[in-house]
Design a protein around this motif. Sequence first.
Motif, short mmCIF file in Angstrom:
data_model
loop_
_atom_site.label_atom_id
_atom_site.label_comp_id
_atom_site.label_asym_id
_atom_site.label_seq_id
_atom_site.Cartn_x
_atom_site.Cartn_y
_atom_site.Cartn_z
N ASP A 23 0.78 -1.11 -0.13
CA ASP A 23 -0.23 -0.17 0.24
C ASP A 23 1.00 1.07 0.52
OD1 ASP A 23 -2.67 -1.41 0.11
OD2 ASP A 23 -2.74 -1.50 1.94
N THR A 38 -2.54 -3.29 -1.35
CA THR A 38 -1.40 -3.87 -3.05
C THR A 38 -0.60 -3.63 -2.61
OG1 THR A 38 -3.45 -1.98 -3.18
CG2 THR A 38 -1.70 -2.46 -5.50
N VAL A 42 3.06 -4.77 -9.89
CA VAL A 42 1.47 -3.86 -9.03
C VAL A 42 0.41 -5.63 -9.32
CG1 VAL A 42 -0.15 -2.48 -8.41
CG2 VAL A 42 2.50 -2.38 -9.81
N ARG A 50 -3.12 -6.70 -6.73
CA ARG A 50 -4.15 -6.57 -5.64
C ARG A 50 -4.67 -7.90 -4.76
NH1 ARG A 50 -7.13 -2.27 -6.73
NH2 ARG A 50 -5.94 -0.90 -5.69
N TYR A 65 -4.86 -12.96 -6.74
CA TYR A 65 -4.78 -11.71 -7.16
C TYR A 65 -4.94 -11.07 -8.45
CZ TYR A 65 -0.14 -13.66 -8.90
OH TYR A 65 0.22 -14.24 -10.05
N LEU A 112 -2.13 -5.47 -11.41
CA LEU A 112 -2.34 -4.20 -11.48
C LEU A 112 -1.87 -3.55 -12.46
CD1 LEU A 112 -3.65 -2.81 -8.02
CD2 LEU A 112 -5.24 -4.04 -9.99
#
Length: 118
Positions: free
Chosen positions: A40, A56, A67, A69, A87, A90
């Motif tokens: 994060d 994240t 990246v 999440r 997951y 991103l």
Amino acid sequence: MASPGAAGSIRLDKLLWFLRFARSRSRAQAVVEAGHIRLDGRRIARSSCAVHVGQTLVLPVGEQIEVVRLLTLPVRRGSAAEAQACYQKLTAPVTTDNRAIKDDGNAVHPNPAPPPNQ
């Protein structure tokens, strides 16, 4: 073993190993303790850091930065498909053309020379 107050969380090193971002838990610990992971947006240097669903992660994978999440917590180190279901990536896939010669036979120049002044 997770502490009673950490229900719904998992250690960061264990998560990286379960999700197949590291080949072993000791390698996952080394990557975390070297400061290569962000959770994060914060740099994490403790492999015992608790990770929750929805957070994240920014982490190195090979020579790229991923990246992701976290959608669900894995319960074991399963197959790659099982790990990828936990997951969501991103980052957009990198589409670089590493060829040295174009289709028309001309060389590829990453920084073309400016036109001469007349």
